[in-house]
Scaffold this active site. Structure first.
Site, short mmCIF file in Angstrom:
data_model
loop_
_atom_site.label_atom_id
_atom_site.label_comp_id
_atom_site.label_asym_id
_atom_site.label_seq_id
_atom_site.Cartn_x
_atom_site.Cartn_y
_atom_site.Cartn_z
N ASN A 54 0.86 -1.18 0.00
CA ASN A 54 0.00 0.00 0.00
C ASN A 54 0.90 1.23 0.00
OD1 ASN A 54 -1.77 2.08 0.39
ND2 ASN A 54 -2.38 1.49 2.47
N GLY A 113 4.24 -4.17 5.05
CA GLY A 113 3.64 -3.16 5.91
C GLY A 113 3.53 -3.66 7.33
N GLY A 114 2.61 -3.05 8.10
CA GLY A 114 2.42 -3.42 9.50
C GLY A 114 1.42 -4.53 9.67
N ASP A 115 0.94 -4.72 10.92
CA ASP A 115 0.01 -5.80 11.22
C ASP A 115 -1.27 -5.67 10.42
OD1 ASP A 115 1.64 -7.05 13.14
OD2 ASP A 115 1.05 -5.60 14.65
N THR A 170 3.37 0.63 11.08
CA THR A 170 3.38 1.14 12.44
C THR A 170 3.59 0.02 13.45
OG1 THR A 170 1.87 2.90 11.81
CG2 THR A 170 2.07 2.43 14.16
#
Length: 377
Positions: A54, A113-115, A170
């Site tokens: 993303n 990316g993150g979770d 994040t």
């Protein structure tokens, strides 16, 4: 143009999802997706890796970091693998990308990316009420369709498509459970090795009949409400969780809930502050909320906090982060395979989330799917 997605040997039509770019094509400077479709080379023994990104994640930071990382990925993996990058263009696009990659026989789909990125690959179906879903969340959900595994057109093909992760977002709570560093270069080395193991997946169902999937932690009431608010402040990094929690406390009231565990009887749990269903250990930027959970155990750990006041969280916050809160008064824990949670009349709307994604409100049923997908480890 329509693609047909085979699910449990039943063809399902879906809109053309979009976007796979081969390793031989350059990435546009603005990171906008193109219409190149991933097609594996049936005569090649090279591994086909689809990286789902993303570019707008973390206020555009994910796209910038990915652009820097891509040359290293090509140099490290390009000798043995076909590198296909796929940039999402809107909410839940990562789900369509993942399903198309699995259908076409990709060796692995890598959530970058993150979770939240993981969650999208796992869960989100078109037409649901989930908003602003993160990419991880999309990828995991993309492994399923209408309650069934998405499968390769060539049902004799082996091995199945695996899930991979490169952390650029994040949160990295799922990484903490596995003991992995929050380092994209470490993740690329795992992908290069190509070792796999099966992990459990949680499935959440509600009155609408839609299913959502998660691999980390699902939660109910105060913590879910805090996560809902935290999603508005992602630009502040892990501080967003603190801001979200403070906002969630405003007007919060503990609630009596009806709960049924496995094949047991319905029971009323009074003054529930939060209920957490852990397939893994950490959530909320490093809080070890379900310290005994293991995504390879075949069961959840459920932790229930009852009759907590706002000052309890302040005084006991360190215990929540280091996982020693199970000894605290009004905290209970148990291993379960399935748990149903309902409100009692007049309780109002009780928030539900999984892997940091707001899913709506109770009632919900949470069940474990043992060894449901393969993961690169």
């Amino acid at each position: 143009m329509v693609y047909h997605l085979a699910v449990a040997a039943v063809p399902i039509s879906m809109a053309k999802p979009s976007i796979f770019r081969s390793q031989h094509q350059s990435m546009a400077s603005d990171l906008s997706p193109d219409s190149t479709i991933y097609r594996p080379d049936s005569t090649s023994r090279r591994r086909d890796l689809v990286f789902v990104v993303n570019p707008r994640g973390a206020n555009g930071r994910t796209g910038k970091e990915w652009k820097k990382l891509l040359p290293y990925i090509r140099s490290r993996l390009g000798g043995d693998c076909n590198i296909c990058e796929s940039l999402t263009s809107g909410p839940c696009h990562g789900i369509d990308i993942t399903r198309e990659a699995i259908r076409e026989g990709a060796d692995a789909v890598i959530a970058v990316g993150g979770d939240g990125t993981l969650h999208e690959l796992r869960n989100n179906f078109r037409g649901n009420n989930v908003q602003s879903s993160t990419l991880s969340w999309q990828v995991v959900n993309g492994f399923f369709w209408a309650g069934k595994h998405v499968i390769n057109h060539d049902q004799k093909a082996a091995p199945s498509t695996a899930l991979g992760i490169i952390p650029l977002g994040t949160g990295s709570d799922f990484f903490r459970t596995l003991g992995w560093k929050n380092d994209p270069h470490d993740a690329i080395e795992r992908i290069a090795r190509g070792l796999r193991s099966r992990i459990d997946v949680g499935v959440i169902s509600g009155e609408s009949g839609e299913s959502h999937y998660f691999i980390n932690v699902a939660d109910v009431h105060l913590t879910a409400k805090a996560g809902y608010y935290a999603s508005r402040y992602k630009r502040f990094g892990n501080l967003c969780y603190v801001i979200g929690a403070l906002q969630a406390f405003i007007g919060h009231q503990n609630q009596d809930l009806r709960i049924k565990i496995d094949d047991g009887e319905w029971k009323i749990y009074p003054q529930v502050t939060a209920l957490c269903i852990g397939n893994a250990k950490f959530f909320g930027g490093g809080m070890k909320i379900t310290p005994n959970a293991d995504p390879r155990s075949g069961s959840f750990e459920v932790v229930i906090l009852q009759d907590f006041k706002w000052y309890d969280f302040i005084l006991k916050l360190h215990k929540l982060y280091d996982g020693t809160h199970l000894s605290v008064k009004n905290v209970s824990s148990r291993s379960v395979h399935c748990i149903e949670v309902e409100t009692i009349a007049g309780a109002g709307s009780i928030y539900v989330q999984s892997d940091g994604e707001h899913l709506g409100f109770l009632p919900r049923k949470f069940c474990i799917l043992p060894a449901a997908i393969e993961m690169i480890n």
